[in-house]
Design a protein around this motif. Structure first.
Motif, PDB file in Angstrom:
ATOM      1  N   PRO A  34       0.802  -1.229   0.000  1.00 40.29           N
ATOM      2  CA  PRO A  34       0.000   0.000   0.000  1.00 40.29           C
ATOM      3  C   PRO A  34       0.830   1.272   0.000  1.00 40.29           C
ATOM      4  O   PRO A  34       0.334   2.328  -0.419  1.00 40.29           O
ATOM      5  N   ASP A  35       2.080   1.212   0.455  1.00 38.24           N
ATOM      6  CA  ASP A  35       2.924   2.409   0.490  1.00 38.24           C
ATOM      7  C   ASP A  35       3.651   2.663  -0.823  1.00 38.24           C
ATOM      8  O   ASP A  35       4.328   3.678  -0.963  1.00 38.24           O
ATOM      9  N   VAL A  36       3.525   1.745  -1.768  1.00 37.70           N
ATOM     10  CA  VAL A  36       4.250   1.852  -3.032  1.00 37.70           C
ATOM     11  C   VAL A  36       3.317   2.413  -4.107  1.00 37.70           C
ATOM     12  O   VAL A  36       2.190   1.936  -4.274  1.00 37.70           O
ATOM     13  N   GLN A  37       3.794   3.418  -4.818  1.00 34.69           N
ATOM     14  CA  GLN A  37       3.058   3.986  -5.945  1.00 34.69           C
ATOM     15  C   GLN A  37       3.368   3.176  -7.202  1.00 34.69           C
ATOM     16  O   GLN A  37       4.467   3.246  -7.750  1.00 34.69           O
ATOM     17  N   TRP A  38       2.393   2.354  -7.619  1.00 36.93           N
ATOM     18  CA  TRP A  38       2.615   1.508  -8.797  1.00 36.93           C
ATOM     19  C   TRP A  38       1.409   1.592  -9.728  1.00 36.93           C
ATOM     20  O   TRP A  38       0.275   1.508  -9.269  1.00 36.93           O
ATOM     21  N   PRO A  39       1.671   1.769 -11.025  1.00 36.77           N
ATOM     22  CA  PRO A  39       2.980   1.961 -11.665  1.00 36.77           C
ATOM     23  C   PRO A  39       3.547   3.342 -11.388  1.00 36.77           C
ATOM     24  O   PRO A  39       2.808   4.259 -11.004  1.00 36.77           O
ATOM     25  N   PRO A  40       4.863   3.514 -11.554  1.00 39.89           N
ATOM     26  CA  PRO A  40       5.476   4.816 -11.286  1.00 39.89           C
ATOM     27  C   PRO A  40       4.863   5.912 -12.145  1.00 39.89           C
ATOM     28  O   PRO A  40       4.419   5.672 -13.277  1.00 39.89           O
ATOM     29  N   LEU A  41       4.868   7.106 -11.601  1.00 42.87           N
ATOM     30  CA  LEU A  41       4.298   8.236 -12.337  1.00 42.87           C
ATOM     31  C   LEU A  41       5.122   8.576 -13.566  1.00 42.87           C
ATOM     32  O   LEU A  41       4.576   8.897 -14.623  1.00 42.87           O
ATOM     33  N   GLN A  42       6.445   8.498 -13.459  1.00 40.81           N
ATOM     34  CA  GLN A  42       7.304   8.853 -14.590  1.00 40.81           C
ATOM     35  C   GLN A  42       8.618   8.095 -14.485  1.00 40.81           C
ATOM     36  O   GLN A  42       9.302   8.160 -13.452  1.00 40.81           O
ATOM     37  N   TRP A  43       8.970   7.385 -15.535  1.00 39.09           N
ATOM     38  CA  TRP A  43      10.229   6.656 -15.580  1.00 39.09           C
ATOM     39  C   TRP A  43      11.354   7.587 -16.016  1.00 39.09           C
ATOM     40  O   TRP A  43      11.160   8.470 -16.856  1.00 39.09           O
ATOM     41  N   GLN A  44      12.538   7.362 -15.456  1.00 41.61           N
ATOM     42  CA  GLN A  44      13.739   8.075 -15.866  1.00 41.61           C
ATOM     43  C   GLN A  44      14.427   7.282 -16.979  1.00 41.61           C
ATOM     44  O   GLN A  44      14.760   6.109 -16.793  1.00 41.61           O
ATOM     45  N   ASP A  45      14.614   7.909 -18.134  1.00 41.41           N
ATOM     46  CA  ASP A  45      15.249   7.234 -19.258  1.00 41.41           C
ATOM     47  C   ASP A  45      16.767   7.333 -19.170  1.00 41.41           C
ATOM     48  O   ASP A  45      17.324   8.159 -18.439  1.00 41.41           O
ATOM     49  N   VAL A  46      17.433   6.477 -19.919  1.00 41.05           N
ATOM     50  CA  VAL A  46      18.894   6.533 -20.017  1.00 41.05           C
ATOM     51  C   VAL A  46      19.244   7.102 -21.390  1.00 41.05           C
ATOM     52  O   VAL A  46      18.463   7.000 -22.342  1.00 41.05           O
ATOM     53  N   PRO A  47      20.419   7.733 -21.529  1.00 45.20           N
ATOM     54  CA  PRO A  47      20.802   8.297 -22.837  1.00 45.20           C
ATOM     55  C   PRO A  47      20.877   7.209 -23.912  1.00 45.20           C
ATOM     56  O   PRO A  47      21.321   6.083 -23.656  1.00 45.20           O
ATOM     57  N   LEU A  48      20.415   7.554 -25.105  1.00 45.89           N
ATOM     58  CA  LEU A  48      20.430   6.613 -26.221  1.00 45.89           C
ATOM     59  C   LEU A  48      21.793   6.521 -26.897  1.00 45.89           C
ATOM     60  O   LEU A  48      21.997   5.657 -27.753  1.00 45.89           O
ATOM     61  N   ARG A  49      22.705   7.412 -26.539  1.00 47.96           N
ATOM     62  CA  ARG A  49      24.037   7.374 -27.142  1.00 47.96           C
ATOM     63  C   ARG A  49      24.753   6.080 -26.744  1.00 47.96           C
ATOM     64  O   ARG A  49      24.756   5.674 -25.595  1.00 47.96           O
ATOM     65  N   GLY A  50      25.341   5.440 -27.716  1.00 50.39           N
ATOM     66  CA  GLY A  50      26.051   4.186 -27.457  1.00 50.39           C
ATOM     67  C   GLY A  50      25.152   2.964 -27.484  1.00 50.39           C
ATOM     68  O   GLY A  50      25.513   1.918 -26.929  1.00 50.39           O
ATOM     69  N   SER A  51      23.979   3.069 -28.136  1.00 54.22           N
ATOM     70  CA  SER A  51      23.098   1.906 -28.206  1.00 54.22           C
ATOM     71  C   SER A  51      23.731   0.756 -28.986  1.00 54.22           C
ATOM     72  O   SER A  51      23.307  -0.397 -28.834  1.00 54.22           O
ATOM     73  N   TRP A  52      24.747   1.053 -29.800  1.00 50.54           N
ATOM     74  CA  TRP A  52      25.404   0.005 -30.575  1.00 50.54           C
ATOM     75  C   TRP A  52      26.048  -1.060 -29.707  1.00 50.54           C
ATOM     76  O   TRP A  52      26.315  -2.181 -30.157  1.00 50.54           O
ATOM     77  N   ARG A  53      26.301  -0.736 -28.427  1.00 45.95           N
ATOM     78  CA  ARG A  53      26.937  -1.730 -27.562  1.00 45.95           C
ATOM     79  C   ARG A  53      26.049  -2.961 -27.344  1.00 45.95           C
ATOM     80  O   ARG A  53      26.546  -4.043 -27.025  1.00 45.95           O
ATOM     81  N   LEU A  54      24.725  -2.782 -27.500  1.00 45.63           N
ATOM     82  CA  LEU A  54      23.811  -3.899 -27.281  1.00 45.63           C
ATOM     83  C   LEU A  54      23.815  -4.900 -28.432  1.00 45.63           C
ATOM     84  O   LEU A  54      23.242  -5.984 -28.299  1.00 45.63           O
ATOM     85  N   CYS A  55      24.403  -4.539 -29.564  1.00 42.27           N
ATOM     86  CA  CYS A  55      24.500  -5.478 -30.697  1.00 42.27           C
ATOM     87  C   CYS A  55      25.959  -5.631 -31.124  1.00 42.27           C
ATOM     88  O   CYS A  55      26.249  -5.771 -32.314  1.00 42.27           O
ATOM     89  N   LEU A  56      26.856  -5.562 -30.161  1.00 45.13           N
ATOM     90  CA  LEU A  56      28.278  -5.608 -30.466  1.00 45.13           C
ATOM     91  C   LEU A  56      28.667  -6.911 -31.159  1.00 45.13           C
ATOM     92  O   LEU A  56      29.494  -6.923 -32.083  1.00 45.13           O
ATOM     93  N   THR A  57      28.059  -8.022 -30.747  1.00 44.09           N
ATOM     94  CA  THR A  57      28.379  -9.305 -31.384  1.00 44.09           C
ATOM     95  C   THR A  57      28.002  -9.299 -32.857  1.00 44.09           C
ATOM     96  O   THR A  57      28.763  -9.775 -33.716  1.00 44.09           O
ATOM     97  N   SER A  58      26.831  -8.739 -33.163  1.00 40.59           N
ATOM     98  CA  SER A  58      26.409  -8.677 -34.568  1.00 40.59           C
ATOM     99  C   SER A  58      27.319  -7.762 -35.382  1.00 40.59           C
ATOM    100  O   SER A  58      27.551  -8.018 -36.576  1.00 40.59           O
ATOM    101  N   CYS A  74      10.249   5.145  -0.946  1.00 39.00           N
ATOM    102  CA  CYS A  74       9.841   3.803  -0.522  1.00 39.00           C
ATOM    103  C   CYS A  74      10.544   2.693  -1.288  1.00 39.00           C
ATOM    104  O   CYS A  74      10.906   1.668  -0.695  1.00 39.00           O
ATOM    105  N   TYR A  75      10.752   2.868  -2.578  1.00 40.49           N
ATOM    106  CA  TYR A  75      11.264   1.762  -3.371  1.00 40.49           C
ATOM    107  C   TYR A  75      12.021   2.300  -4.577  1.00 40.49           C
ATOM    108  O   TYR A  75      11.988   3.504  -4.878  1.00 40.49           O
ATOM    109  N   ILE A  76      12.695   1.372  -5.256  1.00 39.93           N
ATOM    110  CA  ILE A  76      13.400   1.681  -6.490  1.00 39.93           C
ATOM    111  C   ILE A  76      13.056   0.605  -7.507  1.00 39.93           C
ATOM    112  O   ILE A  76      12.932  -0.578  -7.158  1.00 39.93           O
ATOM    113  N   ALA A  77      12.842   1.015  -8.752  1.00 38.82           N
ATOM    114  CA  ALA A  77      12.377   0.097  -9.789  1.00 38.82           C
ATOM    115  C   ALA A  77      13.180   0.299 -11.060  1.00 38.82           C
ATOM    116  O   ALA A  77      13.685   1.399 -11.330  1.00 38.82           O
ATOM    117  N   VAL A  78      13.294  -0.775 -11.838  1.00 38.06           N
ATOM    118  CA  VAL A  78      13.936  -0.719 -13.155  1.00 38.06           C
ATOM    119  C   VAL A  78      13.026  -1.445 -14.141  1.00 38.06           C
ATOM    120  O   VAL A  78      12.197  -2.287 -13.755  1.00 38.06           O
TER     121      VAL A  78
END
Length: 488
Positions: free
Chosen positions: A336-360, A407-411
């Motif tokens: 009951p003390d947790v606000q779910w879903p969160p009101l606003q998510w914090q995004d991460v910078p999109l720079r360097g997205s190529w690292r997620l397909c480094l194998t390809s 109260c909490y931290i979410a990803v």
């Protein structure tokens, strides 16, 4: 019983394959029978030497025949209570009770043959920290837990119907488990040469029959599509069967801030855990589940960090399949003390997205070069995968986000299979900041948040944060945790 179950397969093999005819002496022919008798005697003696006593604050267990053992298990140490009934248990009206704690790879106590009413009464004793049924007390409903005051009534939070379980099977890929097990057993039982010859002969017959039809390329493609469809339907059927065996009669209930899940068609399992013992929460949805409008809710408890054999300890699934709205209602009710879903998510910078397909990025050019060397310029068509890989990597990074309050931290993360994971700040055990060589190159860091019994499919980790932001967040969380520990 446990000794017999552990050595059942070797004993069967000894009985079936160990006899070589009348040439063996009598004592050699009697060896399997002697071994079985000794195991039965050892099991009976072990059962007769097992004693337990219920105290005010703890359970005392005495066991052992030659080497005597005594264990004191405080009720406060018990995190999870499991009542298990296999088909034989249900036939004789008994159950196996397991008391599990946060530490170790084995349950604190295993009471293998208890009357069902005794097992349920002991489960409520752990739940309520109150007296057990007095000797001679009458329970009007045999096999059911003793009655509770109205203020302590059990509230059903989720109940899955047969239709819901069929949907769960259709939206999952559990059928591959049976296929892999069958292939493994086949490889062990059938000789390698015979298996290879059977596969080769079957392939020749199939292709010979297809060539004899003279259906042409279109007919062959249609036949292949039909075979794939039949295989897919067979896997769905196996998945539905496994889902029915495991989740038949699934029910999630709450009583005195303690959650209980019971399910199973042949083997009935009833597992309960205190709400305060839950360390982390995970929502997830596969692509099929998202298209059908369903999700699943899982938890990590302190008792789930160990395992015994291949069996997962602790209560794990609160909602194997439910609508997003129902999952959110469950979370808001239980936290009951947790606000779910969160009101606003914090995004991460999109720079360097190529690292997620480094194998390809390095494997695709090598593959294209090999194909071009073999088939000429047509092999360079493999390079078309590079923009697709970069595009999917950018979509995946755009899905990553985090949220934090008092109260909490979410990803969150995942693009093809989406997930959300969070934990209350009080449940965090350790904080860790890490930087890989790519992080140093791009000026980012990852903040890992550890909880007790962390066994989720995804880690509670804030990835690809700018270095300064990650360092500031680490200090803020450290101060918040220190203040909460002082208040305890």
């Amino acid at each position: 019983m446990m000794q017999l179950r552990q050595y059942l397969l070797p004993l069967v093999a000894l009985l079936v394959f160990g006899q070589r005819g009348d040439r063996d002496p009598l004592w050699a022919q009697l060896v399997p029978v002697i071994v079985i008798v000794l195991l039965v005697v050892a099991s009976v003696l072990q059962y007769l030497s097992y004693r337990y006593r219920i105290g005010e604050d703890a359970i005392t267990i005495r066991s052992g025949l030659l080497s005597r053992n005594r264990r004191e298990i405080p009720f406060a140490r018990i995190h999870n209570v499991v009542v298990h009934q296999n088909p034989l248990h249900r036939l004789f009206g008994v159950a196996e009770l397991r008391l599990e704690s946060a530490g170790g790879n084995r349950p604190e106590a295993e009471m293998r043959v208890l009357r069902l009413d005794q097992a349920l009464a002991l489960e409520q004793r752990v739940r309520r920290r109150g007296p057990l049924l007095q000797p001679g007390a009458v329970n009007d409903a045999p096999g059911q837990p003793p009655p509770l005051p109205e203020s302590e009534a059990r509230h059903v939070l989720l109940r899955m119907s047969g239709r819901d379980i069929v949907k769960l099977g259709l939206l999952s890929n559990r059928g591959w488990v049976l296929v892999a097990a069958a292939l493994g057993a086949l490889a062990q039982v059938v000789p390698r040469g015979s298996l290879d010859r059977a596969i080769e002969q079957g392939g020749r017959e199939v292709f010979g029959y297809a060539n004899g039809l003279q259906a042409g390329m279109t007919g062959l493609l249609l036949a292949a599509a039909a075979l794939l469809l039949v295989g897919w339907l067979a896997l769905r059927a196996l998945s539905v069967m496994l889902a029915l065996l495991r989740y038949h009669g699934f029910e999630l209930s709450e009583q005195q801030r303690r959650l209980t899940v019971s399910s199973g068609l042949l083997s009935r399992v009833r597992s309960s855990v205190a709400l305060r013992r839950i360390q982390a929460w995970t929502l997830s949805e596969s692509t099929l589940q998202r298209w059908a409008g369903y999700r699943q809710l899982r938890v990590d408890s302190a008792a789930s960090q160990g395992s015994e054999g291949n069996e997962q300890r602790g209560l794990r699934e609160l909602a194997p399949l439910a609508t997003p709205g129902h999952c959110d209602e469950l979370v808001c009710h239980l936290l009951p003390d947790v606000q779910w879903p969160p009101l606003q998510w914090q995004d991460v910078p999109l720079r360097g997205s190529w690292r997620l397909c480094l194998t390809s990025l390095w494997l695709t050019p090598l593959l294209a070069a090999a194909l071009a060397w073999r088939w000429g310029p047509a092999g360079l068509a493999a390079l078309a995968w590079l923009p697709i890989a970069l595009w999917t990597a950018r979509l995946q990074l755009a899905r990553i986000g985090w949220y934090r309050d008092d109260c909490y931290i979410a990803v969150r993360g995942g693009w093809w299979r989406r997930w959300w994971r969070w934990a209350e700040l009080d449940k965090l055990q350790a904080l860790r900041l890490s930087r890989s060589p790519l992080d140093r190159l791009l000026g980012t860091s990852s903040l890992w948040l550890d909880t007790a019994g962390a066994r989720g499919d995804v880690a509670l980790c804030l990835r690809y944060l700018p270095q300064a932001q990650a360092a500031d967040l680490l200090e803020e969380l450290g101060r918040a945790l220190a203040k909460r520990r002082l208040r305890w």
